[in-house]
Design a protein around this motif. Structure first.
Motif, PDB file in Angstrom:
ATOM      1  N   ASP A 305      42.432  42.197  33.833  1.00  0.00           N
ATOM      2  CA  ASP A 305      42.598  41.684  35.194  1.00  0.00           C
ATOM      3  C   ASP A 305      41.457  42.118  36.108  1.00  0.00           C
ATOM      4  O   ASP A 305      41.047  41.363  37.003  1.00  0.00           O
ATOM      5  CB  ASP A 305      43.925  42.171  35.786  1.00  0.00           C
ATOM      6  N   LEU A 306      40.950  43.335  35.898  1.00  0.00           N
ATOM      7  CA  LEU A 306      39.938  43.896  36.797  1.00  0.00           C
ATOM      8  C   LEU A 306      38.554  43.912  36.153  1.00  0.00           C
ATOM      9  O   LEU A 306      37.703  44.737  36.495  1.00  0.00           O
ATOM     10  CB  LEU A 306      40.344  45.320  37.208  1.00  0.00           C
ATOM     11  N   ARG A 311      32.873  45.539  36.232  1.00  0.00           N
ATOM     12  CA  ARG A 311      31.480  45.134  36.012  1.00  0.00           C
ATOM     13  C   ARG A 311      30.613  45.475  37.220  1.00  0.00           C
ATOM     14  O   ARG A 311      29.486  45.975  37.077  1.00  0.00           O
ATOM     15  CB  ARG A 311      31.411  43.628  35.728  1.00  0.00           C
ATOM     16  N   TRP A 312      31.144  45.228  38.414  1.00  0.00           N
ATOM     17  CA  TRP A 312      30.339  45.387  39.621  1.00  0.00           C
ATOM     18  C   TRP A 312      30.452  46.777  40.252  1.00  0.00           C
ATOM     19  O   TRP A 312      29.507  47.245  40.896  1.00  0.00           O
ATOM     20  CB  TRP A 312      30.735  44.332  40.654  1.00  0.00           C
ATOM     21  N   TYR A 313      31.594  47.436  40.071  1.00  0.00           N
ATOM     22  CA  TYR A 313      31.804  48.716  40.768  1.00  0.00           C
ATOM     23  C   TYR A 313      32.130  49.871  39.821  1.00  0.00           C
ATOM     24  O   TYR A 313      32.330  51.000  40.278  1.00  0.00           O
ATOM     25  CB  TYR A 313      32.949  48.584  41.783  1.00  0.00           C
ATOM     26  N   GLY A 314      32.223  49.601  38.531  1.00  0.00           N
ATOM     27  CA  GLY A 314      32.592  50.653  37.601  1.00  0.00           C
ATOM     28  C   GLY A 314      34.048  51.045  37.791  1.00  0.00           C
ATOM     29  O   GLY A 314      34.881  50.233  38.193  1.00  0.00           O
ATOM     30  N   MET A 339      31.363  37.346  36.168  1.00  0.00           N
ATOM     31  CA  MET A 339      30.021  37.291  36.736  1.00  0.00           C
ATOM     32  C   MET A 339      30.064  37.116  38.253  1.00  0.00           C
ATOM     33  O   MET A 339      29.055  37.322  38.931  1.00  0.00           O
ATOM     34  CB  MET A 339      29.228  36.139  36.107  1.00  0.00           C
ATOM     35  N   LEU A 340      31.231  36.733  38.773  1.00  0.00           N
ATOM     36  CA  LEU A 340      31.386  36.589  40.220  1.00  0.00           C
ATOM     37  C   LEU A 340      31.936  37.884  40.799  1.00  0.00           C
ATOM     38  O   LEU A 340      32.901  38.453  40.291  1.00  0.00           O
ATOM     39  CB  LEU A 340      32.332  35.429  40.543  1.00  0.00           C
TER      40      LEU A 340
END
Length: 544
Positions: A305-306, A311-314, A339-340
């Motif tokens: 879900d996350l 990916r973007w914030y670890g 990717m978004l």
């Protein structure tokens, strides 16, 4: 005609209490109430005389003297005699307390029972069984003792057992459930319902079609049944049902909800349940029935879900952070592009293969989860080192016959510490994330109701053997739970506290000089407050 209470000294030295009347200037003794040999006995007889004068069956009598004080003295020597011949007066025995009871408690709970609309059942024995279950849960054989202690003349054991049979044959539970629904609807709303299950075990050795050995959180191996309970958001019971003891929890919610809908012809209800009810088929059926749902998600679904967040914030989260995203109905998430950076906003028409998911992070939960993980890791190391017996232990993996600590699984679990997920089919327009979380946390109300049924109402262990007897037992417990819940809501006190405060307020039945009278107890202010809260309409009527 004027009637009054007369006191006169007898030849034996006692004080006689009489009711006299004046007719055409002459005095006539209407009733000899009794003779007192002490101040206490005199007070009892005076109270009895006043009751006789106030009895509507005696007619309206005008007492032609000023009211006597509650504490009266004995008549002294020379102040008057009743018997001219001393030999005509015999010495009578002193007064005795022949019985005590707690009718105040019984009447207070009966008031709640009637206010909920349960008097529509029209069975006093059923009502007595419910009240006895609240006050002191015990066997049918011993229920008579409890009722006598409450000032009731109990039905015979055979009558009680016939009443239990009528519970099923005459559909008592249907009537009680309808009354519960009407009460919940009138006092609040039933737009949101909470559901949970528990198990009730039996003191039995053999299984049958209903009583089966199944999963038990207490690790019991006795035959049991699975009980599903539906309550409103405040814990007031709405529906109950039982299933085979080996039935999985997730397979119980749909039958109970369908039973609830069919009984009340209701739609648009939101059902809240824990993660044990989370199955693809359950959620699809609830959604197809036009019902909203909020269920707990398993933390193992967080990486899916996350995925975009990781990916973007670890694995960095802020205390109180809430992420509103989507979760796949089955399998992997095909509708959430990692990717978004922005999380998708769930829409039923757009995301046909997903449900809405709300994830929250709590620093307090993070600390607690990490503490638990550390304990589990230490246990795993002890198992690997041979310090503890080999069991199915988390974070222990076996390769080529050698046990090792699963470092990757432990690290993955720590990265998810502090997260809690919720799955729903309600759009953000209907219910914002904070409200979704708040509604789920209301589940403690149904858990509290289960604790009440198991402890305060002693729903288990069960000794009934047949299905009808089990259903009758659950009907009694279900009704008692509704009365207990309403009593708690009115007073703000736990039902055990209510019973502890009111049961010691005992009326006394006193026999003196051949006269029997029952006197109510003195009610201290705190207990009077409880009684007023339990039956506000009665208290208001008395004050008027």
């Amino acid at each position: 005609m004027v009637a009054w209470i007369r006191r006169v000294r007898t030849a034996s030295g006692a004080t006689a209490v009489q009711i006299a009347e004046s007719v055409a200037g002459r005095r006539r003794i209407v009733e000899h109430v009794g003779s007192a040999h002490s101040e206490a006995e005199l007070g009892v007889l005076l109270e009895r005389a006043r009751a006789l004068l106030d009895d509507p069956g005696q007619g309206v009598l005008d007492v032609g003297v000023e009211p006597m004080p509650q504490v009266a003295r004995l008549v002294g020597a020379g102040e008057g005699t009743l018997f001219e011949d001393p030999a005509a007066a015999g010495r009578v025995p002193a007064g005795r307390v022949s019985a005590t009871a707690s009718p105040l408690l019984f009447d207070a709970l009966c008031g709640v029972f009637d206010d909920l609309g349960f008097e529509a059942v029209g069975d006093e024995t059923f009502r007595d069984l419910v009240i006895a279950r609240i006050v002191e849960p015990t066997s049918v054989l011993d229920t008579g003792r409890v009722l006598r202690d409450l000032g009731r003349k109990p039905a015979s054991e055979k009558t009680m057992r016939r009443t239990l049979a009528r519970c099923v044959g005459r559909g008592y539970r249907d009537q009680v459930a309808r009354a519960c629904f009407d009460h919940a609807q009138s006092s609040g709303d039933v737009s949101l319902c909470l559901y949970d299950v528990t198990t009730l075990y039996f003191e039995a050795e053999k299984e049958d079609g209903l009583r089966k050995v199944g999963y038990s959180k207490e690790r019991r191996v006795d035959p049991q049944i699975v009980v599903g309970l539906l309550v409103d958001r405040y814990g007031f019971p709405l529906e109950i049902g039982c299933f085979e003891g080996n039935k999985a929890e997730k397979h119980t919610i749909i039958p109970i909800i369908e039973q609830f809908q069919a009984r009340h012809q209701i739609e648009g209800v939101v059902v809240v349940a824990d993660a044990g009810m989370l199955s693809a088929s359950n959620l699809e059926e609830l959604d197809a029935a036009g019902l909203g749902f909020i269920v707990g998600s398993r933390v193992t679904k967080a990486p899916i879900d996350l995925e975009s967040h990781f990916r973007w914030y670890g694995d960095a989260f802020a205390d109180g952070q809430v992420i509103d995203t989507i979760t796949p109905k089955t399998g992997k998430n095909a509708e959430n592009d990692p990717m978004l950076r922005a999380e998708p906003v769930w829409d039923k028409a757009t995301h046909r293969s997903s449900w809405r998911a709300v994830w929250s992070f709590s620093r307090k939960r993070f600390v607690r989860d990490n503490k638990t993980l550390t304990l589990q890791a230490n246990r795993a190391r002890d198992v690997i080192d041979g310090k503890k017996a080999v069991k199915a232990t988390r974070f222990v993996t076996t390769r080529a016959g050698t046990r090792r600590l699963d470092e990757k699984a432990l690290a993955r679990a720590r990265s998810l510490a502090g997260l809690k997920g919720y799955v729903t089919n309600l759009s953000v327009d209907l219910m914002p994330p904070a409200e979704v979380i708040g509604c789920y946390h209301d589940l403690w109300h149904v858990e509290q109701s289960f604790r009440m049924s198991k402890t305060d109402l002693a729903a288990r262990p069960m000794f009934a053997r047949t299905k009808d007897a089990i259903e009758a037992h659950l009907t009694i417990v279900f009704t008692a739970l509704a009365v207990a819940r309403e009593a708690q809501n009115r007073t703000g006190l736990a039902i055990r506290n209510i019973v502890r405060q009111l049961r010691p307020l005992r009326s006394a039945t006193i026999t003196i000089n051949g006269t029997t009278a029952t006197f109510p107890p003195e009610i201290p202010s705190p207990q009077q407050t409880v009684l007023d809260a339990l039956n506000p309409r009665r208290s208001q009527a008395l004050s008027e």
